[in-house]
Design a protein around this motif. Structure first.
Motif, PDB file in Angstrom:
ATOM      1  N   VAL A 185     -22.509 -90.191  38.511  1.00  0.00           N
ATOM      2  CA  VAL A 185     -22.031 -91.041  39.609  1.00  0.00           C
ATOM      3  C   VAL A 185     -22.279 -90.430  40.989  1.00  0.00           C
ATOM      4  N   GLY A 186     -22.947 -89.276  41.035  1.00  0.00           N
ATOM      5  CA  GLY A 186     -23.360 -88.748  42.325  1.00  0.00           C
ATOM      6  C   GLY A 186     -22.665 -87.503  42.812  1.00  0.00           C
ATOM      7  N   TYR A 187     -21.801 -86.902  41.998  1.00  0.00           N
ATOM      8  CA  TYR A 187     -21.148 -85.661  42.398  1.00  0.00           C
ATOM      9  C   TYR A 187     -22.045 -84.465  42.092  1.00  0.00           C
ATOM     10  N   GLU A 188     -22.126 -83.526  43.030  1.00  0.00           N
ATOM     11  CA  GLU A 188     -22.880 -82.296  42.804  1.00  0.00           C
ATOM     12  C   GLU A 188     -21.970 -81.176  42.309  1.00  0.00           C
ATOM     13  N   SER A 189     -20.681 -81.297  42.599  1.00  0.00           N
ATOM     14  CA  SER A 189     -19.721 -80.264  42.224  1.00  0.00           C
ATOM     15  C   SER A 189     -18.717 -80.813  41.215  1.00  0.00           C
ATOM     16  N   ALA A 190     -18.678 -80.203  40.009  1.00  0.00           N
ATOM     17  CA  ALA A 190     -17.726 -80.634  38.976  1.00  0.00           C
ATOM     18  C   ALA A 190     -16.292 -80.368  39.410  1.00  0.00           C
ATOM     19  N   SER A 191     -16.072 -79.266  40.138  1.00  0.00           N
ATOM     20  CA  SER A 191     -14.712 -78.939  40.568  1.00  0.00           C
ATOM     21  C   SER A 191     -14.220 -79.939  41.618  1.00  0.00           C
ATOM     22  N   GLN A 192     -15.116 -80.365  42.519  1.00  0.00           N
ATOM     23  CA  GLN A 192     -14.741 -81.379  43.510  1.00  0.00           C
ATOM     24  C   GLN A 192     -14.415 -82.699  42.812  1.00  0.00           C
ATOM     25  N   PHE A 193     -15.241 -83.055  41.826  1.00  0.00           N
ATOM     26  CA  PHE A 193     -14.994 -84.272  41.052  1.00  0.00           C
ATOM     27  C   PHE A 193     -13.619 -84.217  40.394  1.00  0.00           C
ATOM     28  N   SER A 194     -13.305 -83.075  39.777  1.00  0.00           N
ATOM     29  CA  SER A 194     -12.030 -82.928  39.085  1.00  0.00           C
ATOM     30  C   SER A 194     -10.856 -83.060  40.057  1.00  0.00           C
ATOM     31  N   ARG A 195     -10.989 -82.437  41.240  1.00  0.00           N
ATOM     32  CA  ARG A 195      -9.921 -82.516  42.251  1.00  0.00           C
ATOM     33  C   ARG A 195      -9.706 -83.951  42.719  1.00  0.00           C
ATOM     34  N   GLU A 196     -10.808 -84.636  43.040  1.00  0.00           N
ATOM     35  CA  GLU A 196     -10.687 -85.988  43.567  1.00  0.00           C
ATOM     36  C   GLU A 196     -10.238 -86.974  42.491  1.00  0.00           C
ATOM     37  N   PHE A 197     -10.661 -86.726  41.255  1.00  0.00           N
ATOM     38  CA  PHE A 197     -10.228 -87.560  40.138  1.00  0.00           C
ATOM     39  C   PHE A 197      -8.708 -87.449  39.971  1.00  0.00           C
ATOM     40  N   LYS A 198      -8.208 -86.219  40.000  1.00  0.00           N
ATOM     41  CA  LYS A 198      -6.766 -86.015  39.833  1.00  0.00           C
ATOM     42  C   LYS A 198      -5.992 -86.602  41.008  1.00  0.00           C
ATOM     43  N   ARG A 199      -6.578 -86.533  42.208  1.00  0.00           N
ATOM     44  CA  ARG A 199      -5.900 -87.089  43.385  1.00  0.00           C
ATOM     45  C   ARG A 199      -5.755 -88.610  43.253  1.00  0.00           C
ATOM     46  N   LEU A 200      -6.784 -89.268  42.708  1.00  0.00           N
ATOM     47  CA  LEU A 200      -6.745 -90.730  42.577  1.00  0.00           C
ATOM     48  C   LEU A 200      -5.899 -91.170  41.392  1.00  0.00           C
ATOM     49  N   PHE A 201      -6.140 -90.566  40.219  1.00  0.00           N
ATOM     50  CA  PHE A 201      -5.502 -91.041  38.993  1.00  0.00           C
ATOM     51  C   PHE A 201      -4.252 -90.258  38.599  1.00  0.00           C
ATOM     52  N   GLY A 202      -3.998 -89.131  39.294  1.00  0.00           N
ATOM     53  CA  GLY A 202      -2.805 -88.354  39.004  1.00  0.00           C
ATOM     54  C   GLY A 202      -2.873 -87.554  37.725  1.00  0.00           C
ATOM     55  N   ILE A 203      -4.078 -87.326  37.219  1.00  0.00           N
ATOM     56  CA  ILE A 203      -4.255 -86.633  35.949  1.00  0.00           C
ATOM     57  C   ILE A 203      -5.675 -86.063  35.915  1.00  0.00           C
TER      58      ILE A 203
END
Length: 294
Positions: free
Chosen positions: A258-276
């Motif tokens: 989906v366009g993320y270069e950083s897995a850690s950034q993806f994980s942070r933003e995913f948790k911020r949106l979905f709370g998990i």
């Protein structure tokens, strides 16, 4: 009508119906407020209800009021249902070609509501007797495959006609009117939808719809209740969530897709949106099939 619709629900959430572009909605448990992504369409509820939260707007769609989404829109949704009183309804996808043909047939008749304020991508309106009658016939033709295939699309067209004549008519009309700010933003949203994994920037999107950056920001927020960059981020995260659940991709693979270069950034933003975290969400969704209920 709820009992009739339930016969075509093959899974919890959205099930394809025998009529093209129509899905059956069935949920038999309560879901707390959570992020969802809806595609353009009309949601008619026969039993139970949902409450949507989009920016500072709150809207309840139930057996009295239908939901109209004219653009793909991320928002939050709370579902009220139980095994004894499941939520049952229909979701009808909006075919812009059918909509254009309808407007050509209607011609210059002036009963369609003209926009008085900036149109939003999400609207709520009362279910009319005409819409309920058409919906009842839509359920009836589902009983026979040939009737569903041949007659179903005509009844869907009839439903669109009644929506055009109702209080949401202006928003639906603007979807195919190329000369409004709403349609320009809809064009930008279609670009995001098809190229969300690319390196999209606001200047580029604004330029493609012939708007200044400030005008683009203003009109984009009026339609989606969020900023362009926040919308792209949310769209990517929802798409990654789908890839994980339906295609079985690992979080790191979905992030790249989906366009993320950083897995850690993806994980942070995913948790911020979905709370998990992505891994915990994947386990939860597979257990409960939440993603399908939308």
């Amino acid at each position: 009508m709820a009992r009739q619709a339930m016969r075509f629900a093959s899974v919890k959430g959205y099930s394809p119906s025998p009529v093209p572009k129509v899905n059956i909605l069935y949920v038999n448990e309560y879901y707390p407020r959570q992020p969802v992504m809806y595609e353009p369409g009309i949601v008619i509820v026969f039993q139970g209800h949902k409450v949507g939260y989009c920016g500072n707007k709150v809207f309840q769609y139930d057996p009295r009021n239908y939901l109209l989404m004219t653009v793909p829109l991320p928002f939050e949704c709370e579902t009220f249902a139980s095994p004894q009183q499941p939520l049952v309804g229909l979701a009808v996808n909006i075919d812009t070609q059918v909509l254009q043909d309808l407007l050509i047939d209607i011609g210059d008749d002036d009963y369609l509501m003209k926009p008085r304020v900036e149109s939003s991508g999400v609207n709520l309106a009362p279910l009319t007797d005409e819409m309920l009658c058409a919906t009842e016939r839509l359920l009836d033709v589902m009983e026979k495959p040939l009737d569903a295939r041949v007659l179903g699309p005509q009844i869907v067209r009839e439903l669109l006609y009644y929506v055009l004549r109702g209080s949401c008519g202006a928003s639906l009309q603007e979807l195919v009117n190329r000369h409004t700010h709403f349609s320009q933003i809809a064009k930008a949203l279609r670009r995001i939808e098809s190229q969300y994994a690319d390196n999209l920037n606001v200047e580029q999107l604004a330029n493609e719809v012939n708007m200044s950056v400030s005008a683009f920001h203003h009109n984009f927020k009026a339609v989606t209740n969020t900023s362009p960059l926040q919308y792209v981020k949310s769209y990517r995260l929802h798409k990654a969530r789908l890839l994980m659940v339906h295609d079985g991709l690992k979080a790191s693979t979905a992030a790249i897709r989906v366009g993320y270069e950083s897995a850690s950034q993806f994980s942070r933003e995913f948790k911020r949106l979905f709370g998990i975290t992505p891994s915990d969400e994947l386990a939860r969704l597979r257990d409960s099939n939440v993603m399908m209920q939308g």
